[in-house]
Design an enzyme around this catalytic site. Structure first.
Site, PDB file in Angstrom:
ATOM      1  N   PRO A 117     -19.502 -28.581 -67.195  1.00  0.00           N
ATOM      2  CA  PRO A 117     -19.349 -27.141 -67.453  1.00  0.00           C
ATOM      3  C   PRO A 117     -17.955 -26.607 -67.187  1.00  0.00           C
ATOM      4  O   PRO A 117     -17.571 -25.582 -67.758  1.00  0.00           O
ATOM      5  CB  PRO A 117     -20.368 -26.515 -66.503  1.00  0.00           C
ATOM      6  CG  PRO A 117     -20.483 -27.491 -65.378  1.00  0.00           C
ATOM      7  CD  PRO A 117     -20.401 -28.828 -66.044  1.00  0.00           C
ATOM      8  N   LEU A 118     -17.199 -27.299 -66.335  1.00  0.00           N
ATOM      9  CA  LEU A 118     -15.853 -26.827 -66.003  1.00  0.00           C
ATOM     10  C   LEU A 118     -14.774 -27.713 -66.603  1.00  0.00           C
ATOM     11  O   LEU A 118     -13.624 -27.686 -66.169  1.00  0.00           O
ATOM     12  CB  LEU A 118     -15.696 -26.741 -64.478  1.00  0.00           C
ATOM     13  CG  LEU A 118     -16.699 -25.810 -63.781  1.00  0.00           C
ATOM     14  CD1 LEU A 118     -16.495 -25.835 -62.267  1.00  0.00           C
ATOM     15  CD2 LEU A 118     -16.561 -24.379 -64.318  1.00  0.00           C
ATOM     16  N   ALA A 119     -15.159 -28.497 -67.619  1.00  0.00           N
ATOM     17  CA  ALA A 119     -14.201 -29.360 -68.320  1.00  0.00           C
ATOM     18  C   ALA A 119     -13.411 -30.216 -67.337  1.00  0.00           C
ATOM     19  O   ALA A 119     -12.181 -30.226 -67.340  1.00  0.00           O
ATOM     20  CB  ALA A 119     -13.267 -28.542 -69.216  1.00  0.00           C
ATOM     21  N   SER A 120     -14.158 -30.923 -66.487  1.00  0.00           N
ATOM     22  CA  SER A 120     -13.560 -31.807 -65.472  1.00  0.00           C
ATOM     23  C   SER A 120     -12.606 -31.069 -64.543  1.00  0.00           C
ATOM     24  O   SER A 120     -11.623 -31.628 -64.058  1.00  0.00           O
ATOM     25  CB  SER A 120     -12.827 -32.981 -66.137  1.00  0.00           C
ATOM     26  OG  SER A 120     -13.669 -33.672 -67.031  1.00  0.00           O
ATOM     27  N   TYR A 145     -23.612 -44.017 -61.244  1.00  0.00           N
ATOM     28  CA  TYR A 145     -22.699 -43.201 -60.444  1.00  0.00           C
ATOM     29  C   TYR A 145     -22.526 -43.856 -59.077  1.00  0.00           C
ATOM     30  O   TYR A 145     -23.385 -43.749 -58.207  1.00  0.00           O
ATOM     31  CB  TYR A 145     -23.224 -41.776 -60.279  1.00  0.00           C
ATOM     32  CG  TYR A 145     -23.304 -40.964 -61.550  1.00  0.00           C
ATOM     33  CD1 TYR A 145     -22.663 -41.365 -62.722  1.00  0.00           C
ATOM     34  CD2 TYR A 145     -24.025 -39.774 -61.585  1.00  0.00           C
ATOM     35  CE1 TYR A 145     -22.746 -40.615 -63.880  1.00  0.00           C
ATOM     36  CE2 TYR A 145     -24.113 -39.010 -62.748  1.00  0.00           C
ATOM     37  CZ  TYR A 145     -23.472 -39.440 -63.891  1.00  0.00           C
ATOM     38  OH  TYR A 145     -23.557 -38.690 -65.045  1.00  0.00           O
ATOM     39  N   LEU A 194     -11.320 -25.817 -66.047  1.00  0.00           N
ATOM     40  CA  LEU A 194     -11.721 -24.413 -66.082  1.00  0.00           C
ATOM     41  C   LEU A 194     -11.869 -23.797 -64.691  1.00  0.00           C
ATOM     42  O   LEU A 194     -12.329 -22.657 -64.574  1.00  0.00           O
ATOM     43  CB  LEU A 194     -13.022 -24.266 -66.875  1.00  0.00           C
ATOM     44  CG  LEU A 194     -12.864 -24.501 -68.382  1.00  0.00           C
ATOM     45  CD1 LEU A 194     -14.211 -24.659 -69.075  1.00  0.00           C
ATOM     46  CD2 LEU A 194     -12.072 -23.359 -69.020  1.00  0.00           C
ATOM     47  N   THR A 195     -11.447 -24.504 -63.668  1.00  0.00           N
ATOM     48  CA  THR A 195     -11.355 -23.869 -62.349  1.00  0.00           C
ATOM     49  C   THR A 195     -10.055 -23.107 -62.198  1.00  0.00           C
ATOM     50  O   THR A 195      -9.926 -22.240 -61.331  1.00  0.00           O
ATOM     51  CB  THR A 195     -11.432 -24.906 -61.218  1.00  0.00           C
ATOM     52  OG1 THR A 195     -10.265 -25.752 -61.267  1.00  0.00           O
ATOM     53  CG2 THR A 195     -12.694 -25.756 -61.329  1.00  0.00           C
ATOM     54  N   GLY A 196      -9.065 -23.464 -63.028  1.00  0.00           N
ATOM     55  CA  GLY A 196      -7.759 -22.830 -62.928  1.00  0.00           C
ATOM     56  C   GLY A 196      -6.923 -23.336 -61.771  1.00  0.00           C
ATOM     57  O   GLY A 196      -5.879 -22.767 -61.450  1.00  0.00           O
ATOM     58  N   LYS A 197      -7.350 -24.438 -61.148  1.00  0.00           N
ATOM     59  CA  LYS A 197      -6.655 -24.953 -59.968  1.00  0.00           C
ATOM     60  C   LYS A 197      -5.625 -26.030 -60.286  1.00  0.00           C
ATOM     61  O   LYS A 197      -4.924 -26.498 -59.392  1.00  0.00           O
ATOM     62  CB  LYS A 197      -7.678 -25.498 -58.962  1.00  0.00           C
ATOM     63  CG  LYS A 197      -8.627 -24.432 -58.421  1.00  0.00           C
ATOM     64  CD  LYS A 197      -9.635 -25.033 -57.464  1.00  0.00           C
ATOM     65  CE  LYS A 197     -10.571 -23.958 -56.913  1.00  0.00           C
ATOM     66  NZ  LYS A 197     -11.585 -24.539 -55.990  1.00  0.00           N
TER      67      LYS A 197
END
Length: 326
Positions: A201-204, A56, A207-210
């Site tokens: 967890p937020l699918a990149s 990273y 899943l934030t909806g932003k």
């Protein structure tokens, strides 16, 4: 913040952890001071588990965590990963290479022993080569790591990995868009006392909806350059879900968000509904994001109707595209 047991390591860690991929690179531009502020905010909110990898930012993420360790007095648990610094063939996974990579990580982190080191999505053949796991056992015996685990792409890899008694943890993609691990693997992991670290967890960020169809990602962001698996497994980007399909399902998920919460917090709380999960490593590039991620642990359990609707959306809209692939 509730603490959960990290499998046979015996360590108790925060159920919401900090995933440090984004602060290293491949997620667009980052600033080290802002990244450090995000990690400090996470610790202030009760986060005690930090996950990184030697690739990273070519060690940048590890060095930032090393700074955090020097600036905080709280007992934090740090996990890193190794194995991706060489061609992804079985011959790269020798004891000599693994030790050299781990020693580099220890120098980056500024520690003599790391709490957990994980094979970083090794090639399929490695799971059938006991010498790879014996090398990891040796690194633990020599005191360079307190425990070791494996980060995997596929459920089948996870099931094979936990046949080795030294494997203490498995890191796997698990989210609303990738539900297959909750079937056989979670049951087997609990039976073998293997800790489960849920990543992506937020699918990149889907899943934030932003995001919208007009969202543009920078060229150095994997969400731009790896949509079709150009650089690494496509399942790491948007959990392998087509971007536009993901946006459609996200729109349906919005109605399930509890009052006062965000879609991202719903997605994190959903993961925490599974007892097999030791921690969910949510990434954050700002203090605000870190605090919001940690606050997901404060949400009450999701209603049965919400859990059923999420399962239905996955089964009908997402599973046909991803379920058997990973």
């Amino acid at each position: 913040m509730i603490a959960r047991r990290l499998g046979k390591t015996g360590r108790r860690i925060s159920e919401v952890g900090f995933g440090a991929w984004a602060i290293g690179g491949s997620w667009g531009e980052t600033e080290d001071e802002q990244s450090l502020a995000a990690m400090h905010a996470a610790v202030d909110a009760g986060v005690t588990f930090f996950d990184t990898a030697d690739v990273y930012g070519d060690g940048r993420s590890e060095r930032l965590i090393g700074r955090l360790l020097r600036e905080r007095s709280e007992p934090l648990v740090v996990a890193t990963k190794f194995g991706r610094r060489a061609p992804q063939v079985l011959e790269s996974y020798t004891y000599a290479n693994l030790r050299a990579w781990l020693e580099r990580s220890l120098a980056n982190l500024g520690v003599e022993t790391v709490d957990l080191v994980q094979l970083h999505c090794p090639p399929w053949e490695a799971y059938y080569e006991p010498a790879v796991f014996e090398a990891c056992d040796r690194l633990v015996e020599e005191g360079l790591a307190r425990a070791y685990g494996v980060s995997v792409e596929k459920v089948e890899e996870a099931l094979k990995a936990i046949e080795y008694p030294g494997v203490a943890t498995v890191q796997i993609i698990f989210n609303v868009f990738r539900q297959r691990p909750a079937e056989l693997f979670f049951e087997q992991a609990m039976r073998s006392d293997v800790g489960v670290i849920a990543r992506v967890p937020l699918a990149s960020g889907l899943l934030t909806g932003k995001f919208s169809r007009d969202t543009v990602f920078s060229r150095d962001d994997h969400r731009a350059f790896n949509r079709h698996g150009e650089q690494f497994d496509v399942g790491e980007t948007f959990a392998g879900v087509d971007f536009e399909l993901g946006l459609e399902v996200v729109d349906e998920l919005r109605a399930l968000v509890p009052d006062g919460a965000t879609l991202a917090q719903l997605a994190l709380r959903w993961i925490l509904s599974f007892d097999a999960v030791s921690t969910v490593i949510a990434g954050a590039k700002s203090a605000e994001q870190a605090r919001a991620n940690a606050a997901a642990a404060e949400l009450p359990p999701l209603p049965a109707a919400t859990m059923e609707r999420i399962a239905e959306l996955y089964r009908e809209r997402i599973a046909p595209h991803v379920h058997q692939r990973w």
